[in-house]
Design an enzyme around this catalytic site. Structure first.
Site, mmCIF file in Angstrom:
data_model
loop_
_atom_site.group_PDB
_atom_site.id
_atom_site.type_symbol
_atom_site.label_atom_id
_atom_site.label_comp_id
_atom_site.label_asym_id
_atom_site.label_seq_id
_atom_site.Cartn_x
_atom_site.Cartn_y
_atom_site.Cartn_z
ATOM 1 N N CYS A 75 -20.926 -45.896 -21.383
ATOM 2 C CA CYS A 75 -20.856 -46.050 -19.926
ATOM 3 C C CYS A 75 -21.725 -45.077 -19.156
ATOM 4 O O CYS A 75 -22.445 -45.472 -18.228
ATOM 5 C CB CYS A 75 -19.413 -45.980 -19.458
ATOM 6 N N HIS A 113 -14.757 -42.840 -17.657
ATOM 7 C CA HIS A 113 -15.615 -44.015 -17.549
ATOM 8 C C HIS A 113 -16.382 -43.905 -16.244
ATOM 9 O O HIS A 113 -15.859 -43.443 -15.225
ATOM 10 C CB HIS A 113 -14.785 -45.303 -17.571
ATOM 11 N N ASP A 128 -20.653 -53.140 -13.530
ATOM 12 C CA ASP A 128 -20.355 -52.307 -14.697
ATOM 13 C C ASP A 128 -21.041 -52.903 -15.922
ATOM 14 O O ASP A 128 -20.607 -53.924 -16.461
ATOM 15 C CB ASP A 128 -18.846 -52.224 -14.906
#
Length: 265
Positions: A75, A113, A128
């Site tokens: 991430c 994250h 995302d």
């Protein structure tokens, strides 16, 4: 750093053409299968394959890895560089902190994250590109609308009842009516340095899941593929099949043939 080279790497349309088709095209996730999710920076390879190289955080190093070397990441890497690209293209985008939920529903470490929140024409979207499986393939509106992707996975954002979170992402796989909670997040804008401590912990701490087992995954048109230290799993239309992967040679062969990574180079 060349934004055009990065757009070619991920298969993103030219800005003018994408903007004409709306937010889903203007800021969509990288084209299916182009960029892989990797836990290899922390875990390294199994079977005595060595330690991971560590996770980059600043955009120039991310660009070198993802664009020039054509590798993936997790991430902080994938969303970190994609947020830089959206900003370079002139979009109103912010890095935001999230907390992935564990199997029992409890949140993990704060800021474990990183995601992006895009504001476009007065509406906000979660963008995302740094999730493992399942992958969030397109911008997700924060107003509670349900978005179903090409693989049949439905996504939504609901308001969080926790004082330390603004929203909760949920997904629902094909052939099921049950929603699964994925992660909590705030909409406060952060810079990349905000994630430094958690990034270092996840990529180096012995107790971190990111150092305990290698994971590589990529999306396909109808699902996704995932390789762990001893197993290869394929999801198609919500159904999964698993194959054991025994020994170093078999693992490296699968990594190279399915995910395009020659880790021993």
């Amino acid at each position: 750093m060349d934004p055009r080279a990065y757009r070619r790497r991920i298969g993103l349309e030219p800005p003018a053409a994408a903007a004409a088709r709306g937010p889903a095209a203007a800021a969509r996730a990288p084209r299916v299968g182009r960029v892989r999710f990797e836990r290899l920076p922390g875990a390294g390879a199994p079977c005595g394959g060595g330690e991971g190289e560590g996770a980059a955080r600043d955009p120039p190093r991310l660009y070198e890895k993802i664009v020039r070397r054509e590798r993936g990441g997790y991430c902080y890497e994938l969303n970190g560089l994609f947020g830089w690209l959206l900003d370079d293209l002139g979009y109103d985008v912010a890095y935001v902190a999230a907390r992935m939920l564990q199997d029992d529903g409890t949140p993990g470490h704060p800021a474990n994250h990183l995601a992006n929140v895009l504001t476009l024409d007065g509406e906000r979207y979660l963008v995302d590109v740094g999730l493992g499986t399942p992958t969030l393939r397109q911008p997700l509106p924060l107003d509670g609308r349900v978005v179903t992707d090409d693989a049949g996975v439905a996504w939504t954002v609901v308001e969080s009842d926790r004082p330390d979170a603004d929203g909760l992402t949920r997904y629902r796989c094909p052939n099921t009516w049950e929603w699964t909670d994925r992660y909590l997040f705030t909409t406060t804008s952060r810079d990349l340095d905000y994630f430094a401590a958690t990034n270092d912990h996840l990529s180096t701490a012995p107790e971190s899941p990111f150092t305990g087992s290698p994971v590589v995954a990529r999306a396909t048109d109808r699902g996704h593929l995932k390789l762990t230290g001893n197993r290869f799993t394929q999801w198609v239309d919500g159904e999964s099949t698993e194959q054991p992967v025994s020994g170093a040679e078999a693992w490296y062969d699968r990594l190279r043939s399915t995910f395009g990574i020659d880790y021993r180079q």
